[in-house]
Scaffold this active site. Structure first.
Site, PDB file in Angstrom:
ATOM      1  N   GLY A  95       0.836  -1.200   0.000  1.00 15.79           N
ATOM      2  CA  GLY A  95       0.000   0.000   0.000  1.00 15.79           C
ATOM      3  C   GLY A  95       0.870   1.250   0.000  1.00 15.79           C
ATOM      4  O   GLY A  95       2.101   1.181   0.116  1.00 15.79           O
ATOM      5  N   THR A 155      -8.615   8.166   9.670  1.00 16.75           N
ATOM      6  CA  THR A 155      -8.960   9.037   8.544  1.00 16.75           C
ATOM      7  C   THR A 155      -9.814  10.248   8.913  1.00 16.75           C
ATOM      8  O   THR A 155     -10.541  10.225   9.910  1.00 16.75           O
ATOM      9  CB  THR A 155      -9.748   8.197   7.507  1.00 16.75           C
ATOM     10  OG1 THR A 155     -10.265   9.049   6.491  1.00 16.75           O
ATOM     11  CG2 THR A 155     -10.942   7.493   8.152  1.00 16.75           C
ATOM     12  N   ASP A 156      -9.777  11.255   8.061  1.00 16.67           N
ATOM     13  CA  ASP A 156     -10.648  12.429   8.180  1.00 16.67           C
ATOM     14  C   ASP A 156     -12.123  12.071   7.975  1.00 16.67           C
ATOM     15  O   ASP A 156     -13.007  12.840   8.384  1.00 16.67           O
ATOM     16  CB  ASP A 156     -10.246  13.482   7.138  1.00 16.67           C
ATOM     17  CG  ASP A 156     -10.290  12.915   5.730  1.00 16.67           C
ATOM     18  OD1 ASP A 156      -9.304  12.252   5.346  1.00 16.67           O
ATOM     19  OD2 ASP A 156     -11.290  13.101   5.030  1.00 16.67           O
ATOM     20  N   TYR A 176     -17.303   4.072   4.976  1.00 16.83           N
ATOM     21  CA  TYR A 176     -15.865   3.880   5.251  1.00 16.83           C
ATOM     22  C   TYR A 176     -15.508   4.559   6.573  1.00 16.83           C
ATOM     23  O   TYR A 176     -14.832   3.967   7.431  1.00 16.83           O
ATOM     24  CB  TYR A 176     -15.078   4.462   4.073  1.00 16.83           C
ATOM     25  CG  TYR A 176     -13.606   4.719   4.317  1.00 16.83           C
ATOM     26  CD1 TYR A 176     -12.689   3.676   4.373  1.00 16.83           C
ATOM     27  CD2 TYR A 176     -13.121   6.028   4.464  1.00 16.83           C
ATOM     28  CE1 TYR A 176     -11.334   3.924   4.586  1.00 16.83           C
ATOM     29  CE2 TYR A 176     -11.783   6.284   4.664  1.00 16.83           C
ATOM     30  CZ  TYR A 176     -10.890   5.226   4.726  1.00 16.83           C
ATOM     31  OH  TYR A 176      -9.547   5.475   4.929  1.00 16.83           O
ATOM     32  N   TRP A 231      -6.073  12.571   2.506  1.00 18.65           N
ATOM     33  CA  TRP A 231      -5.632  12.910   1.150  1.00 18.65           C
ATOM     34  C   TRP A 231      -4.170  12.476   0.901  1.00 18.65           C
ATOM     35  O   TRP A 231      -3.325  13.291   0.504  1.00 18.65           O
ATOM     36  CB  TRP A 231      -5.786  14.411   0.916  1.00 18.65           C
ATOM     37  CG  TRP A 231      -7.210  14.900   0.832  1.00 18.65           C
ATOM     38  CD1 TRP A 231      -8.333  14.342   1.382  1.00 18.65           C
ATOM     39  CD2 TRP A 231      -7.663  16.094   0.166  1.00 18.65           C
ATOM     40  NE1 TRP A 231      -9.432  15.099   1.113  1.00 18.65           N
ATOM     41  CE2 TRP A 231      -9.058  16.175   0.368  1.00 18.65           C
ATOM     42  CE3 TRP A 231      -7.026  17.089  -0.566  1.00 18.65           C
ATOM     43  CZ2 TRP A 231      -9.833  17.213  -0.150  1.00 18.65           C
ATOM     44  CZ3 TRP A 231      -7.788  18.135  -1.071  1.00 18.65           C
ATOM     45  CH2 TRP A 231      -9.173  18.193  -0.869  1.00 18.65           C
TER      46      TRP A 231
HETATM   47  N1  LIG Z   1      -5.196   7.012   0.987  1.00 14.71           N
HETATM   48  C1  LIG Z   1      -5.747   8.073   1.604  1.00 14.71           C
HETATM   49  O1  LIG Z   1      -5.974   9.130   0.998  1.00 14.71           O
HETATM   50  C2  LIG Z   1      -6.041   8.001   3.075  1.00 14.71           C
HETATM   51  C3  LIG Z   1      -6.758   9.052   3.661  1.00 14.71           C
HETATM   52  C4  LIG Z   1      -7.045   8.998   5.026  1.00 14.71           C
HETATM   53  C5  LIG Z   1      -6.617   7.913   5.777  1.00 14.71           C
HETATM   54  N2  LIG Z   1      -5.944   6.890   5.174  1.00 14.71           N
HETATM   55  C6  LIG Z   1      -5.537   5.753   6.005  1.00 14.71           C
HETATM   56  O2  LIG Z   1      -4.141   5.577   5.862  1.00 14.71           O
HETATM   57  C7  LIG Z   1      -3.817   4.190   5.996  1.00 14.71           C
HETATM   58  C8  LIG Z   1      -2.927   3.757   4.847  1.00 14.71           C
HETATM   59  O3  LIG Z   1      -3.645   3.956   3.629  1.00 14.71           O
HETATM   60  P1  LIG Z   1      -2.972   3.688   2.209  1.00 14.71           P
HETATM   61  O4  LIG Z   1      -3.291   4.860   1.357  1.00 14.71           O
HETATM   62  O5  LIG Z   1      -1.566   3.255   2.366  1.00 14.71           O
HETATM   63  O6  LIG Z   1      -3.871   2.448   1.727  1.00 14.71           O
HETATM   64  P2  LIG Z   1      -3.665   1.512   0.450  1.00 14.71           P
HETATM   65  O7  LIG Z   1      -2.623   2.063  -0.439  1.00 14.71           O
HETATM   66  O8  LIG Z   1      -5.028   1.252  -0.092  1.00 14.71           O
HETATM   67  O9  LIG Z   1      -3.106   0.160   1.095  1.00 14.71           O
HETATM   68  C9  LIG Z   1      -3.935  -0.704   1.782  1.00 14.71           C
HETATM   69  C10 LIG Z   1      -3.091  -1.722   2.526  1.00 14.71           C
HETATM   70  O10 LIG Z   1      -3.988  -2.617   3.173  1.00 14.71           O
HETATM   71  C11 LIG Z   1      -3.583  -3.937   2.899  1.00 14.71           C
HETATM   72  N3  LIG Z   1      -4.733  -4.827   2.782  1.00 14.71           N
HETATM   73  C12 LIG Z   1      -5.856  -4.611   2.039  1.00 14.71           C
HETATM   74  N4  LIG Z   1      -6.655  -5.699   2.131  1.00 14.71           N
HETATM   75  C13 LIG Z   1      -6.017  -6.581   2.945  1.00 14.71           C
HETATM   76  C14 LIG Z   1      -6.329  -7.887   3.419  1.00 14.71           C
HETATM   77  N5  LIG Z   1      -7.485  -8.503   3.080  1.00 14.71           N
HETATM   78  N6  LIG Z   1      -5.448  -8.522   4.208  1.00 14.71           N
HETATM   79  C15 LIG Z   1      -4.293  -7.917   4.563  1.00 14.71           C
HETATM   80  N7  LIG Z   1      -3.927  -6.681   4.163  1.00 14.71           N
HETATM   81  C16 LIG Z   1      -4.794  -6.036   3.357  1.00 14.71           C
HETATM   82  C17 LIG Z   1      -2.877  -3.883   1.574  1.00 14.71           C
HETATM   83  O11 LIG Z   1      -2.083  -5.050   1.519  1.00 14.71           O
HETATM   84  P3  LIG Z   1      -0.956  -5.368   0.390  1.00 14.71           P
HETATM   85  O12 LIG Z   1       0.264  -4.757   0.960  1.00 14.71           O
HETATM   86  O13 LIG Z   1      -0.910  -6.830   0.291  1.00 14.71           O
HETATM   87  O14 LIG Z   1      -1.423  -4.690  -0.867  1.00 14.71           O
HETATM   88  C18 LIG Z   1      -2.176  -2.550   1.632  1.00 14.71           C
HETATM   89  O15 LIG Z   1      -0.906  -2.668   2.223  1.00 14.71           O
HETATM   90  C19 LIG Z   1      -5.149   3.460   6.097  1.00 14.71           C
HETATM   91  O16 LIG Z   1      -5.458   3.232   7.446  1.00 14.71           O
HETATM   92  C20 LIG Z   1      -6.163   4.436   5.540  1.00 14.71           C
HETATM   93  O17 LIG Z   1      -7.449   4.261   6.079  1.00 14.71           O
HETATM   94  C21 LIG Z   1      -5.645   6.908   3.851  1.00 14.71           C
END
Ligand SMILES: NC(=O)c1ccc[n+]([C@@H]2O[C@H](COP(=O)([O-])OP(=O)(O)OC[C@H]3O[C@@H](n4cnc5c(N)ncnc54)[C@H](OP(=O)(O)O)[C@@H]3O)[C@@H](O)[C@H]2O)c1
Length: 300
Positions: free
Chosen positions: A11, A105-106, A129, A154
């Site tokens: 991720g 998250t926000d 979500y 974001w």
């Molecule tokens: N992206 C945003 O804009 C945003 C905004 C606010 C908060 N957040 C928070 O920030 C954190 C990191 O987000 P991110 O952007 O890095 O998310 P991401 O790129 O979507 O990555 C999701 C991660 O979750 C893992 N995952 C998904 N399904 C899974 C499963 N069934 N079993 C085990 N692992 C699983 C993935 O595993 P793999 O490594 O195998 O792919 C990946 O490492 C999260 O808590 C998210 O809620 C993100």
């Protein structure tokens, strides 16, 4: 040597954590969905962590992050991954006597506040979500283990699904794209998030007797921006000529609503940890440079 077990591998945040060096002796073990699928093995998470070798802390960088899918068809998986799985991680950390660091998250806020959201502002999720992420926060807090929750928003990075990559992909395809002009946020470049998160967790691990807040906010330094203006900046920085047309969120009609105001207040984080959060605009420039998209900051 401090050993940290990280859930998430490919991720945005997990990838950035793997590339972060903070100068202290920290070893990170990454567990992605291939190594251990948290949904399929929800009832084994506790045992998995208990039986894992040397671990001094756990960071949960995994989540169900497809906000629209969570709203329309992914409810069960979002609930397991965002609420039930972190609870099991927290329980195992409590048993092992190690801190648990979680990311939220926000979207746990309604987005109707004027001004930036502080960590103790009232939660009122804007979408499903956000409901699942808030339940994750609540379940973790009910376990009462050491550690903190870090909310962010974001997030963008060189690879992965994020707003910047989505806008660049659309701009490569269409002469004009429509972008909402009524959603305000403070983005963060994933490497900056990873750096800040690791610095903070290292400090917390090294000072177990010190009192830390249950929740902190980490987003980019610099000024908030509306998505429409953000997209224009992305185009300028990438040297793309695509026309950007403003529309309202109501016109865009995404399956899941987003907060009109997603801006998070980071003051308690920066004052507690003495960490300066870099301006997200510099991260944007770096990201687009890395992707061969120019990285110009003209018009700033
Ligand atoms: N992206 C945003 O804009 C945003 C905004 C606010 C908060 N957040 C928070 O920030 C954190 C990191 O987000 P991110 O952007 O890095 O998310 P991401 O790129 O979507 O990555 C999701 C991660 O979750 C893992 N995952 C998904 N399904 C899974 C499963 N069934 N079993 C085990 N692992 C699983 C993935 O595993 P793999 O490594 O195998 O792919 C990946 O490492 C999260 O808590 C998210 O809620 C993100």
């Amino acid at each position: 040597m401090t050993n940290i077990l990280v859930f998430g591998k490919n991720g945005q945040l997990a990838t950035a954590l793997a590339n972060t060096r903070i100068g202290t002796e920290i070893k990170l073990d990454f567990i992605g969905s291939f190594e251990f699928n948290l949904i399929e093995h929800i009832s084994d998470i506790y045992r998995y962590i208990i039986n894992y070798g040397q671990v001094d802390a756990v960071i949960n960088a995994s989540a169900y992050t497809n906000v629209d899918k969570a709203e329309i068809q992914g409810a069960e998986h979002a609930w397991i991954l965002n609420a039930l799985a972190p609870e099991q991680m927290a329980r195992a950390c409590k048993t092992r006597g190690i801190p648990f660091f979680h990311v939220s998250t926000d979207s746990i806020f309604s987005g109707t506040k004027t001004g930036a959201y502080r960590p103790d502002d009232k939660a009122d999720p804007v979408n499903f979500y956000g409901v699942t992420k808030l339940e994750g926060e609540r379940l973790i807090q009910s376990v009462n283990c050491a550690g903190s929750i870090f909310r962010t928003s974001w997030v963008f990075s060189d690879t992965g699904h994020n707003f910047v990559n989505a806008m660049v992909a659309l701009a490569d395809k269409y002469p004009e794209i429509k972008v909402v002009n009524d959603q305000l946020g403070l983005p963060i470049y994933a490497p900056d998030l990873a750096q800040a998160l690791l610095q903070a967790t290292a400090k917390m691990i090294a000072n177990p007797a010190q009192k830390f807040a249950p929740i902190y906010h980490i987003v980019g330094g610099g000024k908030p921006i509306f998505r429409y203006e953000f997209t224009k900046l992305i185009m300028r920085t990438a040297g793309l000529q695509t026309k950007i047309a403003p529309i309202s969120s109501a016109q865009f009609a995404a399956p899941a609503p987003r907060p009109a105001n997603a801006v998070l207040d980071t003051r308690s984080f920066t004052s507690t940890f003495g960490i300066i959060l870099p301006d997200w605009r510099l991260g944007l420039k770096q990201m687009l440079l890395n992707n061969g998209k120019g990285g110009k900051l003209n018009g700033q």
